[in-house]
Design a protein around this motif. Structure first.
Motif, short mmCIF file in Angstrom:
data_model
loop_
_atom_site.label_atom_id
_atom_site.label_comp_id
_atom_site.label_asym_id
_atom_site.label_seq_id
_atom_site.Cartn_x
_atom_site.Cartn_y
_atom_site.Cartn_z
N TYR A 80 -4.90 101.84 71.54
CA TYR A 80 -3.67 101.93 72.33
C TYR A 80 -2.51 101.39 71.52
O TYR A 80 -2.46 100.19 71.20
CB TYR A 80 -3.80 101.14 73.64
N LYS A 81 -1.60 102.24 71.18
CA LYS A 81 -0.43 101.80 70.43
C LYS A 81 0.38 100.82 71.30
O LYS A 81 0.45 100.97 72.50
CB LYS A 81 0.44 103.00 70.07
N ASN A 82 0.94 99.84 70.70
CA ASN A 82 1.86 98.87 71.30
C ASN A 82 1.23 97.97 72.37
O ASN A 82 1.93 97.40 73.19
CB ASN A 82 3.11 99.57 71.87
N LEU A 83 -0.10 97.83 72.37
CA LEU A 83 -0.77 96.91 73.30
C LEU A 83 -1.39 95.77 72.50
O LEU A 83 -2.20 96.00 71.59
CB LEU A 83 -1.85 97.64 74.11
N THR A 84 -1.03 94.56 72.85
CA THR A 84 -1.52 93.36 72.17
C THR A 84 -2.14 92.44 73.22
O THR A 84 -1.68 92.37 74.36
CB THR A 84 -0.37 92.63 71.45
N VAL A 85 -3.20 91.74 72.81
CA VAL A 85 -3.92 90.85 73.73
C VAL A 85 -3.90 89.43 73.19
O VAL A 85 -4.06 89.21 71.99
CB VAL A 85 -5.38 91.33 73.91
N ALA A 86 -3.72 88.47 74.10
CA ALA A 86 -3.78 87.04 73.75
C ALA A 86 -4.37 86.32 74.97
O ALA A 86 -3.65 85.84 75.84
CB ALA A 86 -2.40 86.50 73.41
N THR A 87 -5.69 86.27 75.02
CA THR A 87 -6.35 85.73 76.20
C THR A 87 -7.69 85.11 75.79
O THR A 87 -8.05 85.09 74.62
CB THR A 87 -6.54 86.84 77.25
N GLY A 88 -8.43 84.58 76.78
CA GLY A 88 -9.75 84.05 76.51
C GLY A 88 -9.75 82.75 75.72
O GLY A 88 -10.73 82.45 75.03
N HIS A 89 -8.71 81.94 75.83
CA HIS A 89 -8.62 80.71 75.05
C HIS A 89 -9.52 79.59 75.58
O HIS A 89 -9.60 78.53 74.96
CB HIS A 89 -7.16 80.24 74.99
N TYR A 90 -10.15 79.81 76.70
CA TYR A 90 -11.14 78.90 77.28
C TYR A 90 -10.61 77.47 77.37
O TYR A 90 -9.66 77.21 78.09
CB TYR A 90 -12.45 79.00 76.50
N ARG A 91 -11.17 76.53 76.61
CA ARG A 91 -10.78 75.13 76.72
C ARG A 91 -9.62 74.76 75.79
O ARG A 91 -9.23 73.58 75.72
CB ARG A 91 -11.99 74.25 76.36
N ASN A 92 -9.05 75.74 75.09
CA ASN A 92 -8.11 75.42 74.02
C ASN A 92 -6.76 76.12 74.13
O ASN A 92 -6.07 76.30 73.13
CB ASN A 92 -8.76 75.76 72.67
N GLY A 93 -6.37 76.47 75.34
CA GLY A 93 -5.10 77.17 75.49
C GLY A 93 -3.90 76.35 75.04
O GLY A 93 -3.01 76.86 74.35
N ILE A 94 -3.85 75.09 75.43
CA ILE A 94 -2.73 74.23 75.02
C ILE A 94 -2.73 74.07 73.51
O ILE A 94 -1.69 74.21 72.85
CB ILE A 94 -2.82 72.86 75.72
N LEU A 95 -3.88 73.78 72.94
CA LEU A 95 -3.98 73.59 71.49
C LEU A 95 -3.55 74.83 70.73
O LEU A 95 -2.82 74.75 69.73
CB LEU A 95 -5.43 73.23 71.13
N LEU A 96 -3.98 76.00 71.17
CA LEU A 96 -3.79 77.22 70.39
C LEU A 96 -2.50 77.97 70.68
O LEU A 96 -2.19 78.95 70.00
CB LEU A 96 -4.97 78.16 70.62
N ALA A 97 -1.73 77.51 71.65
CA ALA A 97 -0.51 78.24 72.03
C ALA A 97 0.47 78.43 70.87
O ALA A 97 0.99 79.54 70.67
CB ALA A 97 0.17 77.55 73.21
N PRO A 98 0.77 77.40 70.06
CA PRO A 98 1.78 77.61 69.01
C PRO A 98 1.39 78.68 67.99
O PRO A 98 2.20 79.56 67.68
CB PRO A 98 1.88 76.23 68.34
N LEU A 99 0.17 78.61 67.46
CA LEU A 99 -0.23 79.58 66.44
C LEU A 99 -0.47 80.96 67.04
O LEU A 99 -0.16 81.98 66.41
CB LEU A 99 -1.47 79.10 65.69
N THR A 100 -1.00 81.02 68.26
CA THR A 100 -1.16 82.32 68.92
C THR A 100 0.18 83.03 69.02
O THR A 100 0.30 84.22 68.73
CB THR A 100 -1.77 82.15 70.33
#
Length: 379
Positions: free
Chosen positions: A327-347
């Motif tokens: 799918y052109k122009n579709l991006t996903v950023a999910t499933g961070h489980y226990r690390n959403g706060i930690l991974l938010a900046p680099l994601t």
């Protein structure tokens, strides 16, 4: 069906810490006409329920691509805290007092972890019970030994969310609340927008950052092909009259996180109960017992709050981040489980790299791993 006049260059579905961070990063990189759609209230689901720990050396397998990704994201926090203070006036309370991982029995597991981490270059100290007592006098005298991570920190996640939302509001990023989407609209192999119960919203680029609710979204009427399962985490909080601990404290049974306002957060359960967010008496009692075992002075203290959140968990417990194949122009950023706060900046950075600068994103935890497509893994 009512057709809205809204159409966005960048439409982010999901208003938690991941979605808001992506919206901010896109704007800072020159993106405009950005919208954020949230099924409930912005920042009030898993991101709000979190403890705010930034502990890559405890949460991730050493030497893995995921561990390296976690470390890189952690290293972005000092600059992020300073930038958000300047942009919004909000202090996100980045606390660099460090993190203890403690053992209350005589097994050798911590020493084995220490040996592996030293070999892998992790900054960690093996500390004796007497050293722990000197650093944290309120810790139980039954502690045997521990590991201390000076570079594993914490942040006040609720103020982080407040700052991210404020940035969006100050910079013309439109936020829509109480607007769950039902399906992605597809035209000629491209996502043309999203459908809600009573409207359609057009978009040139769509980012899915819907956490535990991702699997409920349909693509042109079909089931979303990546399975994200909600995992309930329950927590409690004390607010003792005096400050009992200054560092984050982990053990095999749970963790304690001291906040600047005097609260001590205690977490957390991990329960496969669907979308049930009920706080149970059994969990509260177990968390209370865990806290008292680690800090006996909490015995008899009042529980001032209890809550739960739904962590988004994939089959392999790794996030799903990147371009969605097919799918052109579709991006996903999910499933961070226990690390959403930690991974938010680099994601946020790698998503913006792709959408603004057309940098390909093909990590081992890209969406294609669930869709039968081989990916190259490097950080």
């Amino acid at each position: 069906m009512n057709y809205t006049v809204n159409s966005f260059d960048f439409l982010i579905v999901g208003g938690g810490v991941i979605g808001l961070s992506i919206a901010r990063e896109l704007h800072k990189r020159g993106g405009r006409n950005i919208g954020v759609l949230e099924r409930g209230h912005v920042g009030k689901e898993a991101s709000w329920a979190a403890a705010g720990m930034l502990s890559p050396d405890i949460e991730a397998d050493l030497g893995s691509e995921f561990h390296r990704f976690c470390r890189r994201s952690l290293e972005m926090y000092p600059a992020l805290a300073e930038e958000l203070k300047g942009e919004t006036g909000i202090e996100i309370e980045l606390d660099r007092s460090g993190t203890f991982c403690l053992s209350f029995d005589d097994d050798d597991s911590l020493r084995e972890i220490y040996a592996r981490q030293i070999e892998d270059g992790v900054r960690v100290d093996l500390v004796s019970s007497s050293d722990i007592s000197k650093a944290e006098p309120s810790i139980s005298q039954s502690v045997c030994e521990g590991l201390f991570y000076q570079s594993n920190w914490q942040v006040e996640n609720r103020k982080l969310l407040q700052a991210l939302r404020t940035y969006c509001e100050l910079n013309g990023i439109r936020i829509f609340e109480s607007m769950p989407i039902e399906s992605l609209m597809i035209e000629s192999g491209k996502v043309s927008g999203v459908e809600t119960a009573d409207s359609r919203i057009g978009a040139e680029n769509v980012v899915i950052a819907t956490g535990a609710w991702t699997s409920l979204i349909k693509i042109a009427g079909s089931t979303f092909p990546v399975d994200i399962k909600p995992v309930r985490g329950q927590m409690i909080a004390f607010k003792p009259e005096m400050r009992l601990i200054r560092s984050v404290v982990h053990s095999s049974q749970g963790y304690l996180v001291p906040k600047r306002d005097g609260r001590i957060l205690v977490g957390a359960t991990s329960e496969d109960v669907g979308f049930d967010k009920v706080v149970t008496t059994e969990a509260v009692e177990r968390l209370y017992s865990t806290a008292v075992k680690m800090v006996p002075a909490l015995d008899g203290a009042e529980i001032v709050d209890s809550w739960s959140g739904l962590r988004p968990c994939t089959e392999d417990k790794l996030p799903v981040i990147g371009e969605f194949p097919g799918y052109k122009n579709l991006t996903v950023a999910t499933g961070h489980y226990r690390n959403g706060i930690l991974l938010a900046p680099l994601t946020a950075v790698v998503i913006a790299d792709n959408l603004i600068d057309n940098v390909s994103f093909r990590y081992a935890f890209a969406p294609s791993r669930f869709l039968g497509e081989t990916t190259a893994a490097s950080v």
